[in-house]
Design an enzyme around this catalytic site. Structure first.
Site, PDB file in Angstrom:
ATOM      1  N   HIS A  72       0.837  -1.208   0.000  1.00 39.22           N
ATOM      2  CA  HIS A  72       0.000   0.000   0.000  1.00 39.22           C
ATOM      3  C   HIS A  72       0.873   1.259   0.000  1.00 39.22           C
ATOM      4  O   HIS A  72       0.651   2.178  -0.792  1.00 39.22           O
ATOM      5  CB  HIS A  72      -0.921   0.000   1.218  1.00 39.22           C
ATOM      6  CG  HIS A  72      -1.694   1.276   1.380  1.00 39.22           C
ATOM      7  ND1 HIS A  72      -2.694   1.656   0.509  1.00 39.22           N
ATOM      8  CD2 HIS A  72      -1.608   2.271   2.300  1.00 39.22           C
ATOM      9  CE1 HIS A  72      -3.190   2.822   0.888  1.00 39.22           C
ATOM     10  NE2 HIS A  72      -2.550   3.221   1.970  1.00 39.22           N
TER      11      HIS A  72
ATOM     12  N   ARG B 102       4.176  10.475  -5.439  1.00 42.04           N
ATOM     13  CA  ARG B 102       5.509  11.065  -5.324  1.00 42.04           C
ATOM     14  C   ARG B 102       6.400  10.602  -6.459  1.00 42.04           C
ATOM     15  O   ARG B 102       6.392  11.185  -7.535  1.00 42.04           O
ATOM     16  CB  ARG B 102       6.114  10.743  -3.945  1.00 42.04           C
ATOM     17  CG  ARG B 102       5.521  11.594  -2.826  1.00 42.04           C
ATOM     18  CD  ARG B 102       6.291  11.408  -1.520  1.00 42.04           C
ATOM     19  NE  ARG B 102       6.311  10.008  -1.105  1.00 42.04           N
ATOM     20  CZ  ARG B 102       5.353   9.444  -0.354  1.00 42.04           C
ATOM     21  NH1 ARG B 102       4.341  10.170   0.078  1.00 42.04           N
ATOM     22  NH2 ARG B 102       5.425   8.176  -0.022  1.00 42.04           N
TER      23      ARG B 102
ATOM     24  N   GLU C  42     -10.642   1.984   3.239  1.00 35.44           N
ATOM     25  CA  GLU C  42      -9.331   1.383   3.446  1.00 35.44           C
ATOM     26  C   GLU C  42      -9.546   0.089   4.209  1.00 35.44           C
ATOM     27  O   GLU C  42     -10.145   0.079   5.289  1.00 35.44           O
ATOM     28  CB  GLU C  42      -8.398   2.341   4.206  1.00 35.44           C
ATOM     29  CG  GLU C  42      -8.029   3.559   3.349  1.00 35.44           C
ATOM     30  CD  GLU C  42      -6.911   4.413   3.940  1.00 35.44           C
ATOM     31  OE1 GLU C  42      -6.668   4.342   5.157  1.00 35.44           O
ATOM     32  OE2 GLU C  42      -6.278   5.157   3.165  1.00 35.44           O
TER      33      GLU C  42
ATOM     34  N   GLU D 136      -8.628  -2.630   6.534  1.00 31.81           N
ATOM     35  CA  GLU D 136      -7.668  -2.739   7.637  1.00 31.81           C
ATOM     36  C   GLU D 136      -8.175  -3.725   8.681  1.00 31.81           C
ATOM     37  O   GLU D 136      -9.360  -4.040   8.729  1.00 31.81           O
ATOM     38  CB  GLU D 136      -7.450  -1.365   8.306  1.00 31.81           C
ATOM     39  CG  GLU D 136      -7.145  -0.240   7.321  1.00 31.81           C
ATOM     40  CD  GLU D 136      -6.614   1.030   7.991  1.00 31.81           C
ATOM     41  OE1 GLU D 136      -6.206   0.974   9.171  1.00 31.81           O
ATOM     42  OE2 GLU D 136      -6.628   2.083   7.325  1.00 31.81           O
TER      43      GLU D 136
ATOM     44  N   ASP E 101     -11.402   2.254   7.249  1.00 32.12           N
ATOM     45  CA  ASP E 101     -10.992   3.640   7.458  1.00 32.12           C
ATOM     46  C   ASP E 101     -11.465   4.473   6.266  1.00 32.12           C
ATOM     47  O   ASP E 101     -10.728   4.660   5.290  1.00 32.12           O
ATOM     48  CB  ASP E 101      -9.463   3.680   7.601  1.00 32.12           C
ATOM     49  CG  ASP E 101      -8.951   5.085   7.876  1.00 32.12           C
ATOM     50  OD1 ASP E 101      -9.754   5.933   8.312  1.00 32.12           O
ATOM     51  OD2 ASP E 101      -7.752   5.323   7.654  1.00 32.12           O
TER      52      ASP E 101
ATOM     53  N   GLN F 225      -8.262  14.924   1.519  1.00 33.61           N
ATOM     54  CA  GLN F 225      -6.978  14.486   2.085  1.00 33.61           C
ATOM     55  C   GLN F 225      -5.788  15.105   1.348  1.00 33.61           C
ATOM     56  O   GLN F 225      -4.845  15.603   1.954  1.00 33.61           O
ATOM     57  CB  GLN F 225      -6.900  12.948   2.005  1.00 33.61           C
ATOM     58  CG  GLN F 225      -5.652  12.335   2.617  1.00 33.61           C
ATOM     59  CD  GLN F 225      -5.670  10.801   2.528  1.00 33.61           C
ATOM     60  OE1 GLN F 225      -6.601  10.201   1.996  1.00 33.61           O
ATOM     61  NE2 GLN F 225      -4.631  10.169   3.062  1.00 33.61           N
TER      62      GLN F 225
ATOM     63  N   TYR G  66      -3.391  17.433   3.840  1.00 35.19           N
ATOM     64  CA  TYR G  66      -2.561  16.592   4.703  1.00 35.19           C
ATOM     65  C   TYR G  66      -1.138  17.107   4.936  1.00 35.19           C
ATOM     66  O   TYR G  66      -0.474  16.676   5.876  1.00 35.19           O
ATOM     67  CB  TYR G  66      -2.553  15.141   4.216  1.00 35.19           C
ATOM     68  CG  TYR G  66      -1.511  14.800   3.168  1.00 35.19           C
ATOM     69  CD1 TYR G  66      -1.715  15.117   1.833  1.00 35.19           C
ATOM     70  CD2 TYR G  66      -0.327  14.139   3.519  1.00 35.19           C
ATOM     71  CE1 TYR G  66      -0.775  14.797   0.874  1.00 35.19           C
ATOM     72  CE2 TYR G  66       0.616  13.818   2.556  1.00 35.19           C
ATOM     73  CZ  TYR G  66       0.386  14.141   1.241  1.00 35.19           C
ATOM     74  OH  TYR G  66       1.320  13.821   0.298  1.00 35.19           O
TER      75      TYR G  66
ATOM     76  N   LYS H 142     -10.506  12.025   7.276  1.00 34.66           N
ATOM     77  CA  LYS H 142     -10.563  10.729   7.943  1.00 34.66           C
ATOM     78  C   LYS H 142     -11.524  10.682   9.122  1.00 34.66           C
ATOM     79  O   LYS H 142     -11.908   9.603   9.553  1.00 34.66           O
ATOM     80  CB  LYS H 142      -9.158  10.387   8.487  1.00 34.66           C
ATOM     81  CG  LYS H 142      -8.087  10.252   7.425  1.00 34.66           C
ATOM     82  CD  LYS H 142      -8.142   8.880   6.803  1.00 34.66           C
ATOM     83  CE  LYS H 142      -6.934   8.633   5.911  1.00 34.66           C
ATOM     84  NZ  LYS H 142      -6.975   7.277   5.349  1.00 34.66           N
TER      85      LYS H 142
ATOM     86  N   THR I  85      -4.076   0.402   5.594  1.00 32.86           N
ATOM     87  CA  THR I  85      -4.620  -0.344   4.458  1.00 32.86           C
ATOM     88  C   THR I  85      -3.768  -1.561   4.145  1.00 32.86           C
ATOM     89  O   THR I  85      -2.547  -1.441   3.996  1.00 32.86           O
ATOM     90  CB  THR I  85      -4.641   0.565   3.209  1.00 32.86           C
ATOM     91  OG1 THR I  85      -5.250   1.794   3.570  1.00 32.86           O
ATOM     92  CG2 THR I  85      -5.384  -0.083   2.067  1.00 32.86           C
TER      93      THR I  85
HETATM   94 CA    CA Z   1      -5.834   4.137   7.181  1.00 33.27          CA
END
Ligand code: CA
Length: 424
Positions: free
Chosen positions: A141, A150, A207, A209, A241, A248, A252, A261, A357
């Site tokens: 993830h 990025r 997400e 999890e 999540d 975001q 963030y 979130k 995640t």
């Molecule tokens: Ca999360």
């Protein structure tokens, strides 16, 4: 009684091989019905064992048990009695439910008092969650997200393989499976725009999890070493999540997740104990470079737990969009807890620690729509209901998880959430 691995223990309450709650599981939760106040129970097949009723019938004589914890609307005080007692309760219930034990099986009046049909019960958030941490422990993830946002050649930030990255989230907006969540509104900065806009998120995501619940507290200044961490972990549940990707992306930097979130996260209602997961331990990822000494560990600290996410459009059937596994996690729970407390941060009974995640290496195992539809470039077809880059209003997100035994499974039940339109 000893049994071979080929003949799993059976209960006089019949359970199909794909039932999440056979006698091998016996997870704890909080349930209520029209005539029973919210209280602790243990799931078995289509039923719930009412622990208070069992105690009243003098069938729960377990060392350390206190009657008052069995009528409370949260598990915190029950869990605080310690693993000797909670494991004792589980073992006692397991004995009573064994196919050869007639004590409850052959007493119809007692069965009516002690067993509740799950279909008639409403499940609650099982613990009063004091603090909640969300880690970021899946290497696939983190690599996918780093690649998208990025640099594909440098997807992981320099710290990622040295510490289990995490942040403190909002505990009071965590809701139980079945609770619908409204599409959140917020600021977004569309690509190419000169100023931010305000409105309902257009990139609502899940997400996939798991989260562990702590069963023991520490004082400020105290740290938990990896080899002691399992004493502090009561059990696991599924964790969705919910994330608003456009909100975001704009908010963030530099401090991390905030309004993208905290509008609602969803958990499955049953806490599956570490003891029930014991047969499903696996080694986990090889960690290279070597970790600092406080993060070193020995033995199998990860678990083979299959995970699945489905999207059910309004009026349609669930369509599976991801199949993953807890075993893909790079950082295990013992390392997460050791890291969380290495600076002397205290923990409390009922805290929730989510994994981050859980994506696997293949596209079919990605744990968020962001990755599955790869930033909107590979929409997912939902037969008869168009395609999805993210989650539509009216969609229900359904997560499932189970460890597969021979002839039985130790499952978590559903973690389900319908997305309602934003309030306009
Ligand atoms: Ca999360």
């Amino acid at each position: 009684m000893t049994r071979s691995a080929e003949t799993p223990q059976k209960s006089w309450i019949e359970t199909a091989p794909d039932c999440d709650f056979p006698i091998q599981n016996l997870p704890f939760g909080i349930f209520r019905t029209s005539d029973r106040s919210a209280r602790p129970g243990i799931a078995i097949g289509d039923y719930i064992v009412d622990l208070s009723a069992l105690f009243q019938a003098n069938l729960l004589n377990v060392r350390g048990i206190i009657a008052s914890v069995l009528t409370q609307p949260y598990l915190n005080d029950l869990i605080s009695l310690g693993k000797n007692t909670t494991n004792g309760i589980r073992e006692r219930v397991r004995d009573l439910l064994d196919e050869n034990n007639p004590d409850v099986r052959d007493n119809l009046n007692l069965r009516e008092r002690v067993l509740v049909r799950r279909s008639t019960a409403e499940m609650q958030v099982p613990v009063q969650i004091g603090d909640y941490t969300d880690f970021y422990s899946s290497i696939d993830h983190a690599t996918n997200v780093g690649t998208m946002f990025r640099d594909p050649n440098n997807a992981l930030l320099p710290n990622w393989k040295h510490l289990p990255v995490g942040y403190h989230g909002r505990a009071s907006s965590i809701v139980v499976s079945g609770t619908p969540i409204r599409r959140p509104k917020g600021q977004q900065m569309p690509e190419g725009a000169e100023a931010p806009v305000f409105g309902p998120t257009r990139q609502l995501d899940f997400e996939l999890e798991v989260a562990f619940v702590t069963g023991k507290s520490t004082d400020l200044g105290q740290s938990i070493p990896t080899e002691k961490a399992e004493d502090y972990i009561f059990g696991l549940l599924l964790f969705d999540d919910l994330s608003a990707r456009d909100i975001q992306k704009w908010e963030y930097v530099p401090l991390g997740p905030f309004l993208a979130k905290n509008f609602g996260s969803v958990i499955s209602p049953w806490i599956v104990t570490l003891e029930a997961l014991e047969p499903f331990r696996v080694k986990g990822a090889d960690q290279d470079p070597a970790v600092l000494p406080y993060l070193e560990f020995e033995g199998k600290k990860n678990y083979d737990i299959q995970l699945e996410v489905a999207i059910q459009p309004a009026g349609g059937n669930p369509h599976v969009v991801s199949k993953s596994n807890v075993r893909h996690l790079y950082w295990n729970m013992c390392q997460q807890l050791a890291h969380q407390t290495v600076n002397g941060c205290n923990i409390n009974v009922g805290d929730l620690y989510a994994s981050g995640t859980i994506s696997g290496p293949d596209p079919g195992s990605y744990g968020s729509m962001l990755e599955i539809a790869w930033k909107g470039t590979k929409p997912v077809k939902i037969p008869g209901f168009g395609e999805r880059k993210f989650i539509d209003d009216g969609d229900v997100i359904i997560m499932r998880g189970w460890a597969q035994g021979k002839g039985y499974r130790v499952g978590f039940g559903e973690c389900r959430c319908e997305i309602l339109p934003a309030i306009t």
